[in-house]
Motif scaffolding. Structure first.
Motif, PDB file in Angstrom:
ATOM      1  N   PRO A 347      60.260  25.957 -13.008  1.00 14.12           N
ATOM      2  CA  PRO A 347      58.932  26.581 -12.968  1.00 14.12           C
ATOM      3  C   PRO A 347      59.003  28.093 -13.110  1.00 14.12           C
ATOM      4  O   PRO A 347      58.123  28.709 -13.717  1.00 14.12           O
ATOM      5  CB  PRO A 347      58.399  26.159 -11.586  1.00 14.12           C
ATOM      6  N   GLU A 348      60.091  28.707 -12.584  1.00 17.63           N
ATOM      7  CA  GLU A 348      60.212  30.165 -12.667  1.00 17.63           C
ATOM      8  C   GLU A 348      60.405  30.613 -14.113  1.00 17.63           C
ATOM      9  O   GLU A 348      59.779  31.571 -14.577  1.00 17.63           O
ATOM     10  CB  GLU A 348      61.394  30.640 -11.810  1.00 17.63           C
ATOM     11  N   GLU A 349      61.290  29.907 -14.853  1.00 17.42           N
ATOM     12  CA  GLU A 349      61.509  30.256 -16.262  1.00 17.42           C
ATOM     13  C   GLU A 349      60.250  30.001 -17.070  1.00 17.42           C
ATOM     14  O   GLU A 349      59.922  30.763 -17.984  1.00 17.42           O
ATOM     15  CB  GLU A 349      62.667  29.444 -16.838  1.00 17.42           C
ATOM     16  N   MET A 350      59.509  28.960 -16.731  1.00 19.74           N
ATOM     17  CA  MET A 350      58.279  28.627 -17.442  1.00 19.74           C
ATOM     18  C   MET A 350      57.240  29.722 -17.260  1.00 19.74           C
ATOM     19  O   MET A 350      56.504  30.059 -18.178  1.00 19.74           O
ATOM     20  CB  MET A 350      57.736  27.300 -16.928  1.00 19.74           C
ATOM     21  N   ARG A 351      57.190  30.328 -16.074  1.00 16.06           N
ATOM     22  CA  ARG A 351      56.208  31.384 -15.811  1.00 16.06           C
ATOM     23  C   ARG A 351      56.654  32.731 -16.331  1.00 16.06           C
ATOM     24  O   ARG A 351      55.843  33.652 -16.475  1.00 16.06           O
ATOM     25  CB  ARG A 351      55.939  31.482 -14.311  1.00 16.06           C
ATOM     26  N   ASP A 352      57.936  32.869 -16.653  1.00 16.77           N
ATOM     27  CA  ASP A 352      58.488  34.184 -17.009  1.00 16.77           C
ATOM     28  C   ASP A 352      57.781  34.835 -18.199  1.00 16.77           C
ATOM     29  O   ASP A 352      57.495  36.031 -18.158  1.00 16.77           O
ATOM     30  CB  ASP A 352      59.981  34.063 -17.285  1.00 16.77           C
ATOM     31  N   PRO A 353      57.493  34.100 -19.296  1.00 17.11           N
ATOM     32  CA  PRO A 353      56.790  34.755 -20.400  1.00 17.11           C
ATOM     33  C   PRO A 353      55.436  35.311 -20.000  1.00 17.11           C
ATOM     34  O   PRO A 353      55.004  36.357 -20.502  1.00 17.11           O
ATOM     35  CB  PRO A 353      56.638  33.610 -21.425  1.00 17.11           C
ATOM     36  N   VAL A 354      54.752  34.654 -19.070  1.00 16.51           N
ATOM     37  CA  VAL A 354      53.463  35.174 -18.605  1.00 16.51           C
ATOM     38  C   VAL A 354      53.646  36.454 -17.844  1.00 16.51           C
ATOM     39  O   VAL A 354      52.924  37.438 -18.010  1.00 16.51           O
ATOM     40  CB  VAL A 354      52.751  34.119 -17.726  1.00 16.51           C
ATOM     41  N   LEU A 355      54.685  36.492 -16.992  1.00 17.67           N
ATOM     42  CA  LEU A 355      54.949  37.694 -16.208  1.00 17.67           C
ATOM     43  C   LEU A 355      55.320  38.853 -17.108  1.00 17.67           C
ATOM     44  O   LEU A 355      54.914  39.995 -16.884  1.00 17.67           O
ATOM     45  CB  LEU A 355      56.078  37.417 -15.204  1.00 17.67           C
ATOM     46  N   ARG A 356      56.117  38.575 -18.178  1.00 15.09           N
ATOM     47  CA  ARG A 356      56.506  39.635 -19.116  1.00 15.09           C
ATOM     48  C   ARG A 356      55.311  40.138 -19.887  1.00 15.09           C
ATOM     49  O   ARG A 356      55.257  41.285 -20.307  1.00 15.09           O
ATOM     50  CB  ARG A 356      57.566  39.119 -20.085  1.00 15.09           C
ATOM     51  N   GLY A 357      54.330  39.265 -20.142  1.00 13.22           N
ATOM     52  CA  GLY A 357      53.152  39.685 -20.907  1.00 13.22           C
ATOM     53  C   GLY A 357      52.279  40.613 -20.133  1.00 13.22           C
ATOM     54  O   GLY A 357      51.475  41.319 -20.697  1.00 13.22           O
TER      55      GLY A 357
END
Length: 357
Positions: A347-357
């Motif tokens: 779940p953390e890797e899945m959310r990572d692109p959102v956090l980077r955006g």
């Protein structure tokens, strides 16, 4: 395609590097729906009716005269590059190149880059065909036979005298490698020198694909200095440039490469990462790919870049850990014409692109 030394015409360019090599030897993110835009292309369905797909090649014109393969790979970021053939006239680079892509539908994406810049130069991108590309290969073969009838060495356009003044540390950087090159090719290139199993590192880009560059560690600085005599020698039809490097540059390249390769989570989860999706694939295609499992559309997260284009990757949340483990059995199965890579994610890797955006 290339089968047992015989050529069979096909619209898929994935084997083109081998085919071109054979010719030369004989004589090749964000989750959510992407924003509406006229720039995005909706390619046709996966199958072709009553005719094979067109050969996937485009021609570029107006390239900077110091243009490298890495520049073109970055220019067509997100597309599968099979071969790049630079055009020379009268022994000089003409500012043009052919670029063979992995799939016919990717030509349409490549054409959308028409008049975008590489450096300060805008580049024109044209639809090409198999005959023009083959003619370009034949010209390379013809020029090489006239200029070097018995020698595999190609003279570099300009020898950089500064290379002779750089201190040697035992590390060399190679540039201009064929995209199909492997460790055995490098060992053969430097035959006469001892290279350990971990002494060759191929550089990869942000998509985990090779860039045509590599680092090689030698047993001593004296060996790396002697190996510089191979500067300008060919692997296949490609002349290879060599540059004295350092262990710091080696470590930096390896560290950067590790960030570009998907890492498995510390423990298994119910989230899988998909890579290699067709750029036009949507949630319906992914649901069909995993039709043996119960998945809702909300559990599928396709990633997009800052321009709203699909990155070819997606995350899928399964109902249970058992389902995600079972789904890994579909690794490298095909969706349309593409084989799909599957990785255990989190779940953390899945959310990572959102956090980077």
């Amino acid at each position: 395609m290339f089968f047992r030394g015989k050529y069979v015409d096909a619209g898929d360019g994935r084997e083109m590097g081998l085919k071109r090599q054979r010719v030369m030897d004989q004589g090749s993110s964000y989750y959510s729906t992407p924003p509406a835009s006229n720039f995005l292309y909706n390619p046709p369905a996966y199958s072709y009716v009553n005719q094979p797909p067109a050969f996937p090649v485009v021609r570029l014109r107006g390239l900077p005269f110091d243009c490298s393969e890495t520049d073109i790979i970055e220019f067509f970021h997100g597309l599968d590059i099979v071969d790049i053939l630079f055009v020379h006239k009268h022994g000089k680079f003409a500012g043009e190149a052919f670029c063979v892509l992995g799939y016919a539908f990717q030509v349409e994406y490549a054409l959308q880059k028409n008049r975008e810049n590489i450096g300060k130069r805008y580049v024109e991108v044209f639809r090409s065909n198999r005959q023009e590309y083959y003619k370009g290969i034949c010209n390379v073969v013809s020029d090489s036979r006239i200029a070097r009838p018995r020698s595999p060495r190609r003279a570099l356009p300009k020898r950089d005298p500064s290379k002779d003044n750089v201190p040697h540390t035992g590390v060399i950087r190679l540039r201009g490698l064929p995209f199909t090159a492997n460790r055995d090719d490098i060992v053969d290139f430097f035959k006469g020198f001892v290279l350990l199993d971990d002494s060759v590192y191929f550089m990869v880009n942000s998509e985990g694909k090779v860039t045509g560059e590599a680092y090689v560690k030698f047993e001593s600085p004296e060996d790396s200095k002697a190996a510089m005599m191979e500067d300008g020698t060919c692997i296949g039809n490609r002349y290879i440039e060599l540059f004295p490097s350092s262990f710091e540059e080696w470590e930096e390249a390896v560290t950067k490469g590790r960030r570009n390769v998907p890492k498995p989570p510390e423990e298994d989860t119910n989230v899988l990462r998909m890579r290699g999706l067709p750029y036009q694939a949507g949630k319906e295609e992914i649901l069909d790919f995993f039709k043996e499992f119960t998945i809702s559309e909300d559990a599928i997260h396709i990633t997009y870049n800052s321009e709203g284009r699909s990155t070819g990757e997606a995350f899928v949340e399964f109902a249970s850990l058992e389902d995600s483990k079972a789904a890994l059995a579909k690794d490298r199965m095909t969706l349309g014409s593409r084989y799909i890579e599957l990785f255990m994610s989190s779940p953390e890797e899945m959310r990572d692109p959102v956090l980077r955006g």
